[in-house]
Design a protein around this motif. Sequence first.
Motif, PDB file in Angstrom:
ATOM      1  N   PHE A   1      -1.612  -8.296   4.834  1.00 38.81           N
ATOM      2  CA  PHE A   1      -0.737  -7.485   3.983  1.00 38.81           C
ATOM      3  C   PHE A   1      -1.583  -6.376   3.362  1.00 38.81           C
ATOM      4  O   PHE A   1      -2.584  -6.645   2.703  1.00 38.81           O
ATOM      5  N   TYR A   2      -1.208  -5.138   3.596  1.00 34.71           N
ATOM      6  CA  TYR A   2      -2.005  -4.033   3.060  1.00 34.71           C
ATOM      7  C   TYR A   2      -1.123  -2.811   2.833  1.00 34.71           C
ATOM      8  O   TYR A   2       0.013  -2.739   3.311  1.00 34.71           O
ATOM      9  N   GLN A   3      -1.661  -1.833   2.114  1.00 34.77           N
ATOM     10  CA  GLN A   3      -0.950  -0.587   1.829  1.00 34.77           C
ATOM     11  C   GLN A   3      -1.721   0.566   2.455  1.00 34.77           C
ATOM     12  O   GLN A   3      -2.950   0.611   2.411  1.00 34.77           O
ATOM     13  N   SER A   4      -0.989   1.500   3.040  1.00 29.45           N
ATOM     14  CA  SER A   4      -1.637   2.617   3.719  1.00 29.45           C
ATOM     15  C   SER A   4      -0.661   3.776   3.852  1.00 29.45           C
ATOM     16  O   SER A   4       0.563   3.588   3.753  1.00 29.45           O
ATOM     17  N   THR A   5      -1.225   4.958   4.080  1.00 25.55           N
ATOM     18  CA  THR A   5      -0.387   6.121   4.365  1.00 25.55           C
ATOM     19  C   THR A   5       0.033   6.081   5.815  1.00 25.55           C
ATOM     20  O   THR A   5      -0.792   5.908   6.718  1.00 25.55           O
ATOM     21  N   HIS A   6       1.317   6.203   6.005  1.00 22.22           N
ATOM     22  CA  HIS A   6       1.853   6.091   7.361  1.00 22.22           C
ATOM     23  C   HIS A   6       2.373   7.433   7.839  1.00 22.22           C
ATOM     24  O   HIS A   6       3.073   8.148   7.122  1.00 22.22           O
ATOM     25  N   LYS A   7       2.026   7.780   9.055  1.00 22.88           N
ATOM     26  CA  LYS A   7       2.526   8.985   9.699  1.00 22.88           C
ATOM     27  C   LYS A   7       3.159   8.567  11.013  1.00 22.88           C
ATOM     28  O   LYS A   7       2.546   7.844  11.801  1.00 22.88           O
TER      29      LYS A   7
ATOM     30  N   GLU B   1      16.595   2.507  11.798  1.00 23.24           N
ATOM     31  CA  GLU B   1      15.825   1.958  10.675  1.00 23.24           C
ATOM     32  C   GLU B   1      14.443   1.485  11.122  1.00 23.24           C
ATOM     33  O   GLU B   1      13.985   0.401  10.733  1.00 23.24           O
ATOM     34  N   CYS B   2      13.761   2.263  11.954  1.00 27.52           N
ATOM     35  CA  CYS B   2      12.423   1.860  12.371  1.00 27.52           C
ATOM     36  C   CYS B   2      11.620   3.051  12.883  1.00 27.52           C
ATOM     37  O   CYS B   2      12.185   4.096  13.227  1.00 27.52           O
ATOM     38  N   PHE B   3      10.284   2.861  12.894  1.00 22.53           N
ATOM     39  CA  PHE B   3       9.367   3.853  13.450  1.00 22.53           C
ATOM     40  C   PHE B   3       9.196   3.612  14.949  1.00 22.53           C
ATOM     41  O   PHE B   3       9.283   2.483  15.417  1.00 22.53           O
TER      42      PHE B   3
ATOM     43  N   ARG C   1       0.224  -6.843   9.044  1.00 21.66           N
ATOM     44  CA  ARG C   1      -0.706  -6.695  10.163  1.00 21.66           C
ATOM     45  C   ARG C   1      -0.223  -7.557  11.337  1.00 21.66           C
ATOM     46  O   ARG C   1      -0.775  -8.605  11.659  1.00 21.66           O
ATOM     47  N   LEU C   2       0.795  -7.062  11.999  1.00 24.77           N
ATOM     48  CA  LEU C   2       1.412  -7.762  13.118  1.00 24.77           C
ATOM     49  C   LEU C   2       0.441  -7.926  14.288  1.00 24.77           C
ATOM     50  O   LEU C   2       0.482  -8.929  15.009  1.00 24.77           O
ATOM     51  N   THR C   3      -0.433  -6.950  14.464  1.00 25.46           N
ATOM     52  CA  THR C   3      -1.375  -6.999  15.596  1.00 25.46           C
ATOM     53  C   THR C   3      -2.324  -8.198  15.508  1.00 25.46           C
ATOM     54  O   THR C   3      -2.836  -8.661  16.522  1.00 25.46           O
ATOM     55  N   ALA C   4      -2.547  -8.714  14.281  1.00 26.76           N
ATOM     56  CA  ALA C   4      -3.437  -9.877  14.129  1.00 26.76           C
ATOM     57  C   ALA C   4      -2.821 -11.140  14.713  1.00 26.76           C
ATOM     58  O   ALA C   4      -3.524 -12.130  14.941  1.00 26.76           O
ATOM     59  N   LEU C   5      -1.516 -11.106  14.963  1.00 28.03           N
ATOM     60  CA  LEU C   5      -0.820 -12.284  15.483  1.00 28.03           C
ATOM     61  C   LEU C   5      -0.506 -12.153  16.970  1.00 28.03           C
ATOM     62  O   LEU C   5       0.305 -12.920  17.504  1.00 28.03           O
TER      63      LEU C   5
ATOM     64  N   THR D   1       2.349  -3.001  17.366  1.00 26.48           N
ATOM     65  CA  THR D   1       1.656  -2.261  16.306  1.00 26.48           C
ATOM     66  C   THR D   1       1.926  -2.952  14.983  1.00 26.48           C
ATOM     67  O   THR D   1       2.835  -3.781  14.872  1.00 26.48           O
ATOM     68  N   ASP D   2       1.143  -2.618  13.972  1.00 23.62           N
ATOM     69  CA  ASP D   2       1.416  -3.168  12.646  1.00 23.62           C
ATOM     70  C   ASP D   2       2.779  -2.688  12.167  1.00 23.62           C
ATOM     71  O   ASP D   2       3.227  -1.583  12.511  1.00 23.62           O
ATOM     72  N   LEU D   3       3.423  -3.521  11.356  1.00 21.26           N
ATOM     73  CA  LEU D   3       4.800  -3.271  10.946  1.00 21.26           C
ATOM     74  C   LEU D   3       4.849  -2.700   9.533  1.00 21.26           C
ATOM     75  O   LEU D   3       4.329  -3.304   8.594  1.00 21.26           O
ATOM     76  N   CYS D   4       5.476  -1.531   9.413  1.00 25.73           N
ATOM     77  CA  CYS D   4       5.689  -0.926   8.096  1.00 25.73           C
ATOM     78  C   CYS D   4       6.842  -1.659   7.416  1.00 25.73           C
ATOM     79  O   CYS D   4       7.972  -1.650   7.911  1.00 25.73           O
ATOM     80  N   ILE D   5       6.573  -2.319   6.282  1.00 30.26           N
ATOM     81  CA  ILE D   5       7.567  -3.222   5.687  1.00 30.26           C
ATOM     82  C   ILE D   5       8.113  -2.733   4.341  1.00 30.26           C
ATOM     83  O   ILE D   5       8.719  -3.506   3.599  1.00 30.26           O
ATOM     84  N   SER D   6       7.903  -1.459   4.027  1.00 26.55           N
ATOM     85  CA  SER D   6       8.519  -0.891   2.825  1.00 26.55           C
ATOM     86  C   SER D   6       8.784   0.590   3.061  1.00 26.55           C
ATOM     87  O   SER D   6       8.263   1.189   4.003  1.00 26.55           O
ATOM     88  N   ARG D   7       9.619   1.161   2.188  1.00 25.97           N
ATOM     89  CA  ARG D   7       9.923   2.579   2.234  1.00 25.97           C
ATOM     90  C   ARG D   7       9.819   3.133   0.813  1.00 25.97           C
ATOM     91  O   ARG D   7      10.184   2.424  -0.146  1.00 25.97           O
ATOM     92  N   PRO D   8       9.371   4.364   0.633  1.00 23.81           N
ATOM     93  CA  PRO D   8       9.282   4.920  -0.723  1.00 23.81           C
ATOM     94  C   PRO D   8      10.674   5.064  -1.331  1.00 23.81           C
ATOM     95  O   PRO D   8      11.628   5.434  -0.640  1.00 23.81           O
TER      96      PRO D   8
END
Length: 642
Positions: A167-173, A181-183, A222-226, A259-266
């Motif tokens: 679980f982490y926070q990062s800038t997503h592009k 409803e997804c990237f 961090r979906l890629t870890a699984l 890929t890792d999953l973005c699980i929040s939105r601003p």
Amino acid sequence: MEVLKAASIRRLPRWQSSLVRTKGWWACHPSRGQYALASRRFTSQPSSPPDKPYYVTTPIFYVNAAPHIGHMYSMVLADVFKRWQILKGNRAIMITGTDEHGSKVQQAAAAQEMNPKQFCDQTAEQFKELAYASGVDYDRFIRTTDQDHIQAVEHFWHLLSQRPDLFYQSTHKGYYSVSDECFYPESQLERRQDPFTGEVFLASAETGSKVEWVEEKNYFFRLTALKEDLRELYRANPDLVQPHARQHEVIAWIENQLTDLCISRPVNRLTWGIRVPNDPSQTIYVWVDALINYLTAAGFPNWAPGREHAGGWPADLQIIGKDIMRFHCIYWPALLMVMGLPLPKKILVHEHWTLNRQKMSKSTGNVVNPLYAISNYGTDAMRFYLMFEGGLEKDADYSNDVFFAKYKKFLQNGMGNLLGRVGRSKLWKLRDIVTRAGSKDEPPVTIDNDKIIEAFQRDQQMLGGHGLRTTVTTLMEARNPVDAIRAILVYCSTVNVFLAKIEPWALVKSGDPNDEGIAYQALYYAAEGLRICGILLQPFLPTKSAQLLDRLGVAKDKRTLEYAELYADYTYGEPFMEVGPDSQDGLFPPLYSNQDFIFKKNIRQDKHGNKISLQDDLKEAIEKLEEAEAESELTEEKPVRE
């Protein structure tokens, strides 16, 4: 919201806070900083404890638009599996409901100048109405705006946030689709052109939805870890996702596109949703929110120690459409692994319903309104068509012409006609047929007609040792309801052919006791076929099958699966409900297409019930007019001629 979060955390069970499970469940290994899978976890499914009901779910339906025939199909499919378990004597629960958060709902509400909750209340009622009209026996209609669900999501988020390695926070592009409803990664995009405006835009190759470039700071899983754990899950469970072709797609996605999953939105972009606990600047991603509903409905997180299964989890069968497969078959198992929770036992992926071979779309008006169809043709008629033609391997195309043809062949002229032949004749009584079949004193009959002998042998074999019950049970346990209902209704057609070959009505009229004995045996096998079909059809056509069994006089306590075999019941035959004098009053009366209806409108009945055509009415009206004119000529006062 802070109060709800605090309350949710206080209820955290000890076994969850440790994030460690034994007995073959997922286990956390902090020293390695990720989840590892005990290989024995997936070698076999653990047996269900006695307090666990069979648990089947539909996807929860997005409320940005009114329901269509595809939503009805998902509901009815789940209802059929629930009712099948009950027919077997098992306790079963089913949930359905609505997914009410996210950008699409926010935009749809704004377009109608409503606040999102009012909009959701209005649309959720339409889905409830559809479930009721479809005869769906759900145990809970869950909404993601329900208070217990909000608390469950916050609780789940709190547990997830305790794992800094996942679980982490990062800038997503990246490229984001509001509609989906997804990237999407660039490898999943293609250029498309709007046929009306000529605009060229980037869209998802999978769904065709337009995407836009977004840069924002969000939380990530961090979906890629699984990845290896997901690989092992599907290696050990080759039929976890059905049909098998869909499981191959899931595996390909894990191998090539994980890929890792973005699980929040601003919150400045998405206000309508559940806020991230301790960070009101973020809204929880709608697909994390939505998936947890299956746990909420099973009582999560308020599970008493030792009774975690009492609410139904893990799900025995989750039914989804193919367009949401990635969320349910990759994101959902991964999130459950992290929580140390058991995974669903089966995920059944169905295809889409099309109209004129085109995907149904509200924007183009290419849809079938299920409530309108039900009001015209009846609940069970629509359930029959959806189950008989529904797509599990490929898309099913909705066609009124096909619907009328199938209804007439298998219901009206098949089962309905068979019931009329057995139960409507004045030459015999059904109770006498059943009584004679169960009597030890009934004298044997001699059959010297090869055609009749062949018909008897085939019918007895179908009902007896290689029984219909076995066939249908095998298909239902393989999650193949399409072939199951077809097997039942094809058998009814076969019994009709059987009676046509033997012609018991002619044999009874012959006056020969031996012929009468042959006729009664044939009628008994036909009645047994109807009774067995009626029992097996209960999950599919609950109202019509009940009426069929009522018209046969089958006792309420003799309608379970154990009675769906030859010679299992000799007590029926006195109808609780009249069969009806003709096809109009029958179990499956004729349905009318537009052309038939125009003809039907030109038919009326006189006060004695006789049918009179428009042509007869017109002829009668002309004759009366001519008579009136003639009478007028005789009585009319003539002017005096000068």
